[in-house]
Enzyme design. Structure first.
Site, PDB file in Angstrom:
ATOM      1  N   LEU A 163      -2.691   6.913   2.152  1.00 27.65           N
ATOM      2  CA  LEU A 163      -3.186   6.632   0.812  1.00 27.65           C
ATOM      3  C   LEU A 163      -4.553   7.292   0.677  1.00 27.65           C
ATOM      4  O   LEU A 163      -5.304   7.360   1.651  1.00 27.65           O
ATOM      5  CB  LEU A 163      -3.346   5.118   0.576  1.00 27.65           C
ATOM      6  N   ASP A 164      -4.874   7.761  -0.519  1.00 26.20           N
ATOM      7  CA  ASP A 164      -6.207   8.276  -0.757  1.00 26.20           C
ATOM      8  C   ASP A 164      -7.233   7.187  -0.481  1.00 26.20           C
ATOM      9  O   ASP A 164      -6.955   5.989  -0.642  1.00 26.20           O
ATOM     10  CB  ASP A 164      -6.365   8.745  -2.206  1.00 26.20           C
ATOM     11  N   ARG A 165      -8.428   7.596  -0.133  1.00 25.38           N
ATOM     12  CA  ARG A 165      -9.484   6.642   0.205  1.00 25.38           C
ATOM     13  C   ARG A 165      -9.733   5.643  -0.924  1.00 25.38           C
ATOM     14  O   ARG A 165      -9.910   4.453  -0.682  1.00 25.38           O
ATOM     15  CB  ARG A 165     -10.771   7.412   0.518  1.00 25.38           C
ATOM     16  N   TYR A 166      -9.746   6.116  -2.168  1.00 23.02           N
ATOM     17  CA  TYR A 166     -10.093   5.235  -3.289  1.00 23.02           C
ATOM     18  C   TYR A 166      -8.863   4.621  -3.961  1.00 23.02           C
ATOM     19  O   TYR A 166      -8.989   3.991  -5.007  1.00 23.02           O
ATOM     20  CB  TYR A 166     -10.958   6.005  -4.288  1.00 23.02           C
ATOM     21  N   THR A 167      -7.688   4.806  -3.361  1.00 19.92           N
ATOM     22  CA  THR A 167      -6.470   4.143  -3.827  1.00 19.92           C
ATOM     23  C   THR A 167      -6.253   2.882  -3.000  1.00 19.92           C
ATOM     24  O   THR A 167      -6.331   2.920  -1.772  1.00 19.92           O
ATOM     25  CB  THR A 167      -5.249   5.070  -3.678  1.00 19.92           C
TER      26      THR A 167
END
Length: 320
Positions: free
Chosen positions: A145-149
């Site tokens: 997952l993306d860091r900010y997701t």
């Protein structure tokens, strides 16, 4: 720079560990050691399998005994081994676990923490899990997952589980659903975006993804969940491929960037949702369906959006 000794060790390969190349196996066992050093001790014959020299591409067999020699490693600030994971990070990660058995771990990852270290980050979810569970010989990310997701993240506790789940991903038998708040009114007739994606260098460590004819084939399914006047739409996204930033770039390609996306978003829309109380990217992995690697039962795990995101939706409904 800290010099650390790796003592002689003997490792017996179990059925769950067989089938992988010996160099890849050593990468996971000797995490603080540079890959160049691992290849060096293999070339010199210092690593023995069943008392015999082997090549890096040798595939391990159940019952093999690996002798790992006494070698030195240099810790230069990479990874968890050279930086102490704080109790706050450990609590955050361990407290985000919503399901666990002897084969898998499922977390509801908070936004802001990366899934793994690298690109200027000293550690992520997987490094924290390994540091807090020294007796677990195998812990690997099944996907990212993306860091900010925020949202559901699957971790394998056995190599056989990882192989099985990766096969399910390749065959598109894993269903991942995300919730995203996007700018404007998403057209009801746009139910899929098929646009090839390619990576490009951005500022510093940041990588950007763009729609490009020479890129990799990518497809995302979309469904409208709720409209908020003409300002925003809550959508459900299901990526059929697993490209970096895929949902974010496909939403932008459709003309409806995700709220508070500082890389691909619209500055005016971002300012608007910030005034409503949104503090981070509104993208959440809300549902995950797959076949359990051992029981073969279909598992569908859900993770609702957190209260902060829900409060933004409540405010949007009041403004209709």
């Amino acid at each position: 720079m800290v010099h650390k000794i790796q003592p002689v060790s003997f490792i017996t390969i179990s059925s769950d560990m067989e089938g992988q190349r010996v160099d890849n196996f050593l990468f996971t066992q000797l995490k603080v050691m540079p890959k160049s050093m691992i290849y060096r001790i293999l070339r010199k014959g210092l690593v023995r399998v069943n008392k015999k020299r082997i090549r890096p591409k040798y595939k391990l067999i159940n019952g093999d005994t690996i002798r790992v020699p006494r070698v030195w490693s240099k810790e230069v600030g990479k990874g968890v081994s050279s930086t102490k994971v704080g109790s706050a990070q450990t609590f955050l990660v361990e407290n985000s676990i919503i399901y666990e058995d002897e084969y898998i771990v499922i977390l509801n990852k908070p936004a802001g923490i990366a899934v793994h270290g690298g690109s200027g980050l000293r550690f992520g979810v997987i490094e924290v899990l390994r540091a807090s569970r020294p007796d677990e010989y195998f812990l690997e990310l099944v996907h990212r997952l993306d860091r900010y997701t925020s949202g559901l993240l699957l971790v394998a506790k056995k190599r056989s589980s990882l192989r099985d789940l990766h096969e399910q991903l390749r065959e598109k038998r894993v269903k991942k659903y995300y919730l995203a708040l996007v700018q404007g009114q998403w057209p009801i007739d746009i139910t899929a975006v098929s646009a090839p994606l390619s990576k490009h260098s951005g500022k510093g460590y940041q990588k950007e993804v763009r729609v490009c004819e020479e890129g990799k084939s990518s497809q995302t399914l979309f469904q409208v969940k709720e409209y908020y006047s003409k300002q925003a739409t809550l959508i459900q996204a299901r990526p059929l491929t697993g490209r970096m930033h895929q949902i974010r770039v496909h939403a932008l390609h459709a003309g409806h960037p995700i709220a508070l996306d500082n890389l691909y978003g619209n500055s005016f829309f971002n300012e608007y949702v910030s005034m409503l109380g949104l503090k981070r990217l509104f993208l959440h992995a809300s549902s995950l369906c797959f076949t359990h690697p051992n029981t073969r039962k279909i598992m569908c795990i859900k993770a609702p959006i957190d209260q902060k995101l829900e409060n933004v939706l409540i405010t949007l409904r009041m403004n209709i």
